[in-house]
Design a protein around this motif. Structure first.
Motif, PDB file in Angstrom:
ATOM      1  N   UNK A 169      -7.387  22.835  -0.860  1.00  0.00           N
ATOM      2  CA  UNK A 169      -7.168  22.981   0.174  1.00  0.00           C
ATOM      3  C   UNK A 169      -6.638  21.875   1.276  1.00  0.00           C
ATOM      4  N   UNK A 170      -5.721  21.358   0.623  1.00  0.00           N
ATOM      5  CA  UNK A 170      -4.950  20.416   1.514  1.00  0.00           C
ATOM      6  C   UNK A 170      -2.878  21.929   1.622  1.00  0.00           C
ATOM      7  N   UNK A 171      -2.504  22.146   1.072  1.00  0.00           N
ATOM      8  CA  UNK A 171      -2.563  22.713   0.664  1.00  0.00           C
ATOM      9  C   UNK A 171      -2.463  24.478   1.989  1.00  0.00           C
ATOM     10  N   UNK A 225      -3.600   8.826   3.065  1.00  0.00           N
ATOM     11  CA  UNK A 225      -2.431   9.771   3.302  1.00  0.00           C
ATOM     12  C   UNK A 225      -2.558  11.273   3.645  1.00  0.00           C
ATOM     13  N   UNK A 226      -3.772  11.857   3.154  1.00  0.00           N
ATOM     14  CA  UNK A 226      -4.611  12.348   3.170  1.00  0.00           C
ATOM     15  C   UNK A 226      -4.174  12.487   4.620  1.00  0.00           C
ATOM     16  N   UNK A 227      -4.871  12.466   5.797  1.00  0.00           N
ATOM     17  CA  UNK A 227      -4.893  12.549   7.124  1.00  0.00           C
ATOM     18  C   UNK A 227      -3.193  12.106   7.333  1.00  0.00           C
ATOM     19  N   UNK A 228      -2.924  11.799   6.988  1.00  0.00           N
ATOM     20  CA  UNK A 228      -0.868  12.391   7.127  1.00  0.00           C
ATOM     21  C   UNK A 228      -0.880  13.243   7.031  1.00  0.00           C
ATOM     22  N   UNK A 264       1.311  -0.831   0.006  1.00  0.00           N
ATOM     23  CA  UNK A 264      -0.101   0.245   0.304  1.00  0.00           C
ATOM     24  C   UNK A 264       0.883   0.901  -0.007  1.00  0.00           C
ATOM     25  N   UNK A 265       0.635   2.310  -0.691  1.00  0.00           N
ATOM     26  CA  UNK A 265       1.207   3.313  -1.240  1.00  0.00           C
ATOM     27  C   UNK A 265       1.881   4.073   0.030  1.00  0.00           C
ATOM     28  N   UNK A 266       3.112   4.283   0.401  1.00  0.00           N
ATOM     29  CA  UNK A 266       3.154   5.254   2.028  1.00  0.00           C
ATOM     30  C   UNK A 266       3.103   6.784   1.798  1.00  0.00           C
ATOM     31  N   UNK A 298       3.110  10.317  -3.257  1.00  0.00           N
ATOM     32  CA  UNK A 298       4.032  10.178  -4.343  1.00  0.00           C
ATOM     33  C   UNK A 298       3.742   8.825  -4.758  1.00  0.00           C
ATOM     34  N   UNK A 299       3.561   7.786  -4.150  1.00  0.00           N
ATOM     35  CA  UNK A 299       3.724   6.861  -4.084  1.00  0.00           C
ATOM     36  C   UNK A 299       2.178   6.400  -4.801  1.00  0.00           C
ATOM     37  N   UNK A 300       1.559   7.083  -5.092  1.00  0.00           N
ATOM     38  CA  UNK A 300      -0.055   6.531  -5.107  1.00  0.00           C
ATOM     39  C   UNK A 300      -0.195   7.093  -6.812  1.00  0.00           C
TER      40      UNK A 300
END
Length: 410
Positions: free
Chosen positions: A44-46, A69-72, A21-23, A26-28
């Motif tokens: 929104x994230x930025x 990944x978004x939560x991280x 699973x992508x970490x 960038x791996x997604x």
């Protein structure tokens, strides 16, 4: 974790799909519509703002991975529940934890997998806490949220549509899976046809692809220290015979399907429908072809055909496969046997062609908007006759330059 938790973890056989699973973002792979640097999601994230969102898409397209990944990325406390095994009590526990986090200046994300399985009462329990910002909700669903999620909750979240991964991304994932297994276990002979078969079996589902990679690798015979992967063994594991269905086949089948409908051959149309279904074609895509045919080829020779086709699309979204095959077959028979008329598409295409060719004329003065104060000064609306008051009065509605033009052919 205590001793027993450690024992359980050490005895687990973690699936390859979970290991790989992508970490990082960038791996997604895939989902460029929501994952590009210019997308609203990245904006929104930025900005540092959290938001509640539902990820809607087919199995194995990366919904859970994207949420993690978004939560991280925003460094929030990520609490994951499954709607299959959790309930209102679990939501209350999350609220307690989220309030504790707020006292420490930390935000909380509740990820709810398969959110469509929550009842109305369970979904109602989420509302006040999403509303007041106690926690942010990230949900995943394979079902259309418009039908499966209550309106009050939908109004408080964004819905992001994710797609099945394309063949290129699935191939990259397969290659990553085989590389990991060869690095950690033994070498393997992987032919190109094996990769293509897994791509076709996976049908855009990354998890399904990696499960097949893993199962095929360990189920294959070893000769001189090398695992020999065969098509026969792969078909045994997939428990189905592979239906050849490449990207070109996708368009060829859709073309044959629509032309059979247009030609009023219901038996051919049902055959191409069956082939697309068997190959794993998205039933919503098939239903959209039906809608196009009902409008383009049946037209006003039987206006009810469009209603039948639209209802088949809605039924396919509500039911999913395999039940969706029934309303699709029903609509195929109706559209195929309906009388045909292409006057509507011919008329609109000819009119668009005229306009694109430079015949781009303004409305006659008597047809222009006369509802504002100064319109009469310019002569707008002067001479227009209200049709309901004088239905027999003949007035010109076409531009002067095209007054005798007929787009609908008799």
């Amino acid at each position: 974790m205590d001793l027993f938790d450690n024992l359980k973890e050490s005895n687990k056989q973690i699936p390859l799909a979970e290991i790989l699973r992508p970490k990082t973002l960038d791996e997604y792979l895939g989902q460029t519509n929501v994952m590009s640097e210019n997308s609203a999601l990245f904006g929104l994230l930025n900005s540092g703002r959290l938001f509640s969102v539902l990820f809607w898409g087919p199995p194995g397209c990366g919904k859970t991975t994207l949420a993690r990944l978004l939560a991280d990325k925003v460094n929030a406390d990520f609490i994951e529940l499954s709607a299959v095994t959790s309930g209102v009590k679990d939501i209350k526990d999350v609220v307690t934890k989220a309030n504790e986090n707020l006292l420490c200046g930390k935000k909380t994300i509740l990820f709810l997998d398969e959110i469509h399985r929550y009842s109305k009462t369970q979904q109602d329990a989420l509302l006040p806490h999403v509303e007041n910002g106690t926690f942010y909700l990230m949900g995943s669903t394979t079902e259309n949220p418009s039908f499966q999620v209550i309106p009050a909750l939908l109004s408080r979240v964004r819905v992001m549509r994710l797609s099945a991964l394309d063949d290129e991304n699935i191939e990259s994932i397969i290659a990553k899976g085989f590389h990991y297994l060869k690095e950690n276990y033994s070498d393997a002979k992987v032919q190109r046809d094996i990769i293509e078969m897994i791509i076709n079996f996976a049908r855009g589902d990354a998890r399904a692809a990696l499960n097949l990679v893993e199962d095929l690798f360990f189920a294959s015979d070893i000769k001189d220290g090398v695992r020999i992967l065969t098509a026969k063994r792969l078909e045994e594991l997939a428990q189905t015979t592979l239906i050849k269905y490449s990207q070109n086949d996708h368009y060829d089948m859709a073309s044959a399907f629509q032309k059979s409908l247009r030609g009023s051959d219901k038996n051919a149309a049902i055959y191409w429908l069956a082939k697309m279904i068997t190959a794993g074609e998205d039933p919503r895509f098939i239903a959209r072809r039906l809608i196009v045919c009902a409008a383009e080829d049946v037209g006003n020779a039987d206006p009810n055909a469009l209603t039948v086709a639209i209802n088949a699309h809605r039924a396919a979204e509500l039911l999913g496969m395999p039940e969706a095959r029934i309303p699709l077959a029903q609509a195929v028979e109706y559209v195929a046997t309906a009388p045909k008329s292409n006057r509507a598409i011919c008329a609109i295409d000819e009119a668009i062609s005229d306009i694109m060719a430079g015949k781009n004329y303004a409305p006659p003065m008597h047809l222009r908007d006369a509802h504002y104060k100064d319109a009469s000064k310019y002569g707008f609306g002067k001479g227009y006759v209200y049709t309901h008051d004088n239905p027999d009065y003949k007035q010109q509605f076409m531009p002067d330059e095209l007054k005798d033009k007929k787009y609908f052919k008799e």
